[in-house]
Design a protein around this motif. Structure first.
Motif, PDB file in Angstrom:
ATOM      1  N   ILE A 184      14.842  11.119 -18.146  1.00  9.88           N
ATOM      2  CA  ILE A 184      13.760  11.284 -16.918  1.00  9.88           C
ATOM      3  C   ILE A 184      14.313  10.731 -15.774  1.00  9.88           C
ATOM      4  O   ILE A 184      14.566   9.325 -15.746  1.00  9.88           O
ATOM      5  N   HIS A 185      14.122  11.212 -14.673  1.00 11.14           N
ATOM      6  CA  HIS A 185      14.526  10.804 -13.573  1.00 11.14           C
ATOM      7  C   HIS A 185      13.309  10.476 -12.480  1.00 11.14           C
ATOM      8  O   HIS A 185      12.420  11.383 -12.401  1.00 11.14           O
ATOM      9  N   THR A 186      13.136   9.006 -12.209  1.00  8.29           N
ATOM     10  CA  THR A 186      12.037   8.670 -11.260  1.00  8.29           C
ATOM     11  C   THR A 186      12.434   9.207  -9.933  1.00  8.29           C
ATOM     12  O   THR A 186      13.377   8.727  -9.383  1.00  8.29           O
ATOM     13  N   LEU A 187      11.342   9.653  -8.980  1.00  9.83           N
ATOM     14  CA  LEU A 187      11.497   9.872  -7.623  1.00  9.83           C
ATOM     15  C   LEU A 187      10.660   8.512  -6.984  1.00  9.83           C
ATOM     16  O   LEU A 187       9.635   8.352  -7.216  1.00  9.83           O
ATOM     17  N   LYS A 188      11.330   7.979  -6.063  1.00  5.58           N
ATOM     18  CA  LYS A 188      10.962   6.952  -5.390  1.00  5.58           C
ATOM     19  C   LYS A 188       9.804   7.284  -4.527  1.00  5.58           C
ATOM     20  O   LYS A 188       9.554   8.147  -3.879  1.00  5.58           O
ATOM     21  N   LYS A 189       8.466   6.707  -5.007  1.00  5.56           N
ATOM     22  CA  LYS A 189       7.298   7.106  -4.272  1.00  5.56           C
ATOM     23  C   LYS A 189       6.781   6.489  -3.168  1.00  5.56           C
ATOM     24  O   LYS A 189       6.996   5.019  -3.206  1.00  5.56           O
ATOM     25  N   PRO A 190       6.486   7.130  -2.121  1.00  4.99           N
ATOM     26  CA  PRO A 190       6.394   6.234  -0.759  1.00  4.99           C
ATOM     27  C   PRO A 190       5.073   5.418  -0.816  1.00  4.99           C
ATOM     28  O   PRO A 190       4.134   6.134  -1.435  1.00  4.99           O
ATOM     29  N   VAL A 191       4.937   4.109  -0.656  1.00  2.00           N
ATOM     30  CA  VAL A 191       3.599   3.478  -0.852  1.00  2.00           C
ATOM     31  C   VAL A 191       3.489   2.669   0.324  1.00  2.00           C
ATOM     32  O   VAL A 191       4.478   2.163   1.119  1.00  2.00           O
ATOM     33  N   ILE A 192       2.192   2.406   0.555  1.00  2.00           N
ATOM     34  CA  ILE A 192       1.748   1.265   1.789  1.00  2.00           C
ATOM     35  C   ILE A 192       1.734   0.231   1.147  1.00  2.00           C
ATOM     36  O   ILE A 192       0.640  -0.108   0.225  1.00  2.00           O
ATOM     37  N   LYS A 193       2.567  -0.813   1.426  1.00  2.00           N
ATOM     38  CA  LYS A 193       2.408  -2.226   0.681  1.00  2.00           C
ATOM     39  C   LYS A 193       1.304  -2.953   0.993  1.00  2.00           C
ATOM     40  O   LYS A 193       0.582  -3.699   0.530  1.00  2.00           O
ATOM     41  N   GLN A 194       1.244  -2.979   2.564  1.00  2.00           N
ATOM     42  CA  GLN A 194      -0.141  -3.677   3.186  1.00  2.00           C
ATOM     43  C   GLN A 194       0.018  -2.924   4.831  1.00  2.00           C
ATOM     44  O   GLN A 194       0.838  -2.242   5.116  1.00  2.00           O
ATOM     45  N   PHE A 195      -1.409  -3.136   5.084  1.00  2.00           N
ATOM     46  CA  PHE A 195      -1.510  -2.817   6.562  1.00  2.00           C
ATOM     47  C   PHE A 195      -2.440  -3.674   7.097  1.00  2.00           C
ATOM     48  O   PHE A 195      -3.439  -4.021   6.538  1.00  2.00           O
ATOM     49  N   ARG A 196      -2.380  -3.542   8.648  1.00  2.00           N
ATOM     50  CA  ARG A 196      -3.236  -4.587   9.464  1.00  2.00           C
ATOM     51  C   ARG A 196      -4.027  -3.464  10.688  1.00  2.00           C
ATOM     52  O   ARG A 196      -3.378  -2.559  10.910  1.00  2.00           O
ATOM     53  N   VAL A 197      -5.144  -4.122  10.886  1.00  2.00           N
ATOM     54  CA  VAL A 197      -5.871  -3.303  12.108  1.00  2.00           C
ATOM     55  C   VAL A 197      -6.205  -4.224  13.023  1.00  2.00           C
ATOM     56  O   VAL A 197      -6.698  -5.206  12.735  1.00  2.00           O
TER      57      VAL A 197
ATOM     58  N   THR B 136     -18.984  -6.119  25.342  1.00  2.00           N
ATOM     59  CA  THR B 136     -19.547  -6.705  24.256  1.00  2.00           C
ATOM     60  C   THR B 136     -19.390  -8.196  23.921  1.00  2.00           C
ATOM     61  O   THR B 136     -20.139  -8.876  23.556  1.00  2.00           O
ATOM     62  N   GLY B 137     -18.524  -8.886  24.689  1.00  2.00           N
ATOM     63  CA  GLY B 137     -18.139 -10.075  24.664  1.00  2.00           C
ATOM     64  C   GLY B 137     -17.714 -10.717  23.339  1.00  2.00           C
ATOM     65  O   GLY B 137     -17.651 -12.103  23.230  1.00  2.00           O
ATOM     66  N   ARG B 138     -17.286  -9.834  22.626  1.00  2.00           N
ATOM     67  CA  ARG B 138     -16.644 -10.191  21.277  1.00  2.00           C
ATOM     68  C   ARG B 138     -15.175 -10.472  21.473  1.00  2.00           C
ATOM     69  O   ARG B 138     -14.552  -9.660  22.200  1.00  2.00           O
ATOM     70  N   LYS B 139     -14.794 -11.267  20.595  1.00  2.00           N
ATOM     71  CA  LYS B 139     -13.413 -11.852  20.515  1.00  2.00           C
ATOM     72  C   LYS B 139     -12.445 -10.760  19.656  1.00  2.00           C
ATOM     73  O   LYS B 139     -13.155 -10.287  18.766  1.00  2.00           O
ATOM     74  N   ASP B 140     -11.338 -10.372  20.216  1.00  2.00           N
ATOM     75  CA  ASP B 140     -10.469  -9.347  19.387  1.00  2.00           C
ATOM     76  C   ASP B 140     -10.361 -10.095  18.073  1.00  2.00           C
ATOM     77  O   ASP B 140     -10.174 -11.215  17.799  1.00  2.00           O
ATOM     78  N   GLU B 141      -9.891  -9.257  16.882  1.00  2.00           N
ATOM     79  CA  GLU B 141      -9.702  -9.895  15.721  1.00  2.00           C
ATOM     80  C   GLU B 141      -8.580  -8.765  15.026  1.00  2.00           C
ATOM     81  O   GLU B 141      -8.273  -7.861  15.380  1.00  2.00           O
ATOM     82  N   VAL B 142      -8.291  -9.324  14.076  1.00  2.00           N
ATOM     83  CA  VAL B 142      -7.208  -8.768  13.074  1.00  2.00           C
ATOM     84  C   VAL B 142      -7.645  -8.553  11.769  1.00  2.00           C
ATOM     85  O   VAL B 142      -8.253  -9.371  11.081  1.00  2.00           O
ATOM     86  N   MET B 143      -7.840  -7.442  11.299  1.00  2.00           N
ATOM     87  CA  MET B 143      -8.408  -6.935   9.737  1.00  2.00           C
ATOM     88  C   MET B 143      -7.147  -6.680   8.821  1.00  2.00           C
ATOM     89  O   MET B 143      -6.557  -5.969   9.217  1.00  2.00           O
ATOM     90  N   ASP B 144      -7.219  -7.158   7.767  1.00  2.00           N
ATOM     91  CA  ASP B 144      -5.994  -6.938   6.842  1.00  2.00           C
ATOM     92  C   ASP B 144      -6.533  -6.086   5.658  1.00  2.00           C
ATOM     93  O   ASP B 144      -7.534  -6.415   4.956  1.00  2.00           O
ATOM     94  N   ASN B 145      -5.779  -4.844   5.379  1.00  2.00           N
ATOM     95  CA  ASN B 145      -6.040  -4.152   4.547  1.00  2.00           C
ATOM     96  C   ASN B 145      -7.733  -3.470   4.263  1.00  2.00           C
ATOM     97  O   ASN B 145      -7.995  -3.120   3.329  1.00  2.00           O
ATOM     98  N   ILE B 146      -8.169  -3.288   5.552  1.00  2.00           N
ATOM     99  CA  ILE B 146      -9.632  -2.794   5.694  1.00  2.00           C
ATOM    100  C   ILE B 146      -9.370  -1.480   6.200  1.00  2.00           C
ATOM    101  O   ILE B 146      -8.946  -1.171   7.428  1.00  2.00           O
ATOM    102  N   GLY B 147      -9.990  -0.277   5.399  1.00  2.00           N
ATOM    103  CA  GLY B 147      -9.867   1.039   6.095  1.00  2.00           C
ATOM    104  C   GLY B 147     -11.087   1.628   6.691  1.00  2.00           C
ATOM    105  O   GLY B 147     -11.068   1.971   7.772  1.00  2.00           O
ATOM    106  N   ASP B 148     -12.310   1.307   5.946  1.00  2.00           N
ATOM    107  CA  ASP B 148     -13.593   1.591   6.653  1.00  2.00           C
ATOM    108  C   ASP B 148     -13.880   0.673   7.549  1.00  2.00           C
ATOM    109  O   ASP B 148     -14.148  -0.672   7.195  1.00  2.00           O
TER     110      ASP B 148
END
Length: 340
Positions: free
Chosen positions: A100-113, A121-133
């Motif tokens: 059986i031959h495995t095919l390397k599956k593309p994966v997202i290990k981590q993402f940032r928004v 708005t007066g809001r400070k910019d921010e960084v969110m880790d692994n948040i999609g919605d």
């Protein structure tokens, strides 16, 4: 039978293995499987006899296979993560070895928004880790950065639009977009080995910037009403930027008929910008040099700090004033004296 007996007679010193009563044939043609996915194999026996049981051997294990029908057996390899060699056995008969031959599956290990909020708005910019919605104010710019493995292509799809190829740098893919309304989006990831694209689906919910509110009360002097005090308040979901009084003067003749074009102007009311403001304003109508019969109409506006829409404004209720004629002024004085 006669041929096998003759061969034994001609070669008495050679050890002969009896022919197996059946052959084990692998029915599954494609033994390629995306990494971490399941693969089901199916085998069939061909011959005069059919075994009632069959096992599959791999990684030092001996696992019984599922009988599907006479002479047909199956087994599911669960979440295959690397190449795997196996063979099947029944009643002492072994199949050949398979891989059986495995095919390397593309994966997202981590993402940032990275969220860049509008200045209003007066809001400070921010960084969110692994948040999609994401829930964000109208006009927010979002930037995604995806760290991947075995990915050749990552695409960004807004709603039902066409997928857009993301910028790539080594194993990192990025995309940015400014959102002004609720939007569904999808991330599509693939590589050359697995053309089928894995899809992640999310949603950006936008908080719209509301119109400001304004409420004004007026207090006139008791006789002619030439002196007016206004007390008001205005509010906004982020900040009231300005308050103004807008007025229009329409000159009239003695019969009350309009003369010429109405003239409009505005006066800025001083405030301290904020989400909720209170203000006072004094109007000296006499200083406007109105003539008897002239009509004055006026209202107040409150504008917010929405840079995207150029500032949204709301109006207060309309107020009206008419400069009394001498006759009407005498009537007002007479009524006032009667009340006294």
């Amino acid at each position: 039978i006669f041929r096998e007996s003759a061969m034994r007679s001609l070669s008495p010193a050679k050890t002969f293995v009896p022919k197996a009563p059946f052959d084990i044939v692998l029915q599954t043609k494609n033994l390629n499987v995306p990494q971490y996915e399941n693969l089901e194999i199916e085998v069939r026996t061909l011959g005069k006899t059919m075994p009632t049981e069959m096992s599959v051997h791999y990684n030092g294990q001996d696992v019984m296979m599922q009988k599907k029908s006479d002479g047909v057996f199956s087994h599911t390899f669960v979440k295959v993560n690397k190449d795997l060699e196996f063979y099947c056995e029944a009643a002492g008969v072994n199949s050949k070895n398979f891989m059986i031959h495995t095919l390397k599956k593309p994966v997202i290990k981590q993402f940032r928004v990275y969220a860049n909020y509008p200045d209003y708005t007066g809001r400070k910019d921010e960084v969110m880790d692994n948040i999609g919605d994401i829930i964000a104010p109208q006009g927010t710019s979002l930037r995604w950065e995806f760290n991947t493995e075995h990915a050749d292509l990552v695409e960004f799809q807004l709603g039902n639009g066409s997928p857009i190829t993301m910028k790539q740098q080594d194993k990192q893919f990025s995309y940015n977009y400014q959102f002004n309304r609720d939007t569904n989006y999808a991330i599509l990831i693939s590589n050359k080995e697995i053309p089928r694209k894995d899809t992640l689906r999310y949603r950006v919910s936008v908080i719209p910037d509301q119109f400001p509110s304004i409420n004004v009360q007026q207090y006139n002097d008791s006789l002619t009403g030439d002196y007016v005090l206004f007390v008001g308040e205005a509010g906004d979901d982020y900040a009231v930027r300005s308050v103004s009084m807008v007025y229009t003067i329409q000159h009239s003749n003695e019969q009350g008929e309009a003369i010429g074009m109405a003239k409009s102007a505005s006066v800025v009311v001083p405030i301290q910008s904020g989400a909720s403001v209170q203000f006072n304003h004094f109007l000296d109508i006499e200083a406007m040099n109105l003539k008897a019969g002239d009509r004055l109409s006026y209202y107040f506006t409150a504008c917010d700090n929405d840079a995207l829409a150029g500032g949204k404004c709301s109006k207060s209720a309309m107020f009206n004033y008419e400069k009394p004629t001498a006759k009407k002024l005498d009537s007002i004085i007479e009524k006032t004296q009667e009340q006294v």
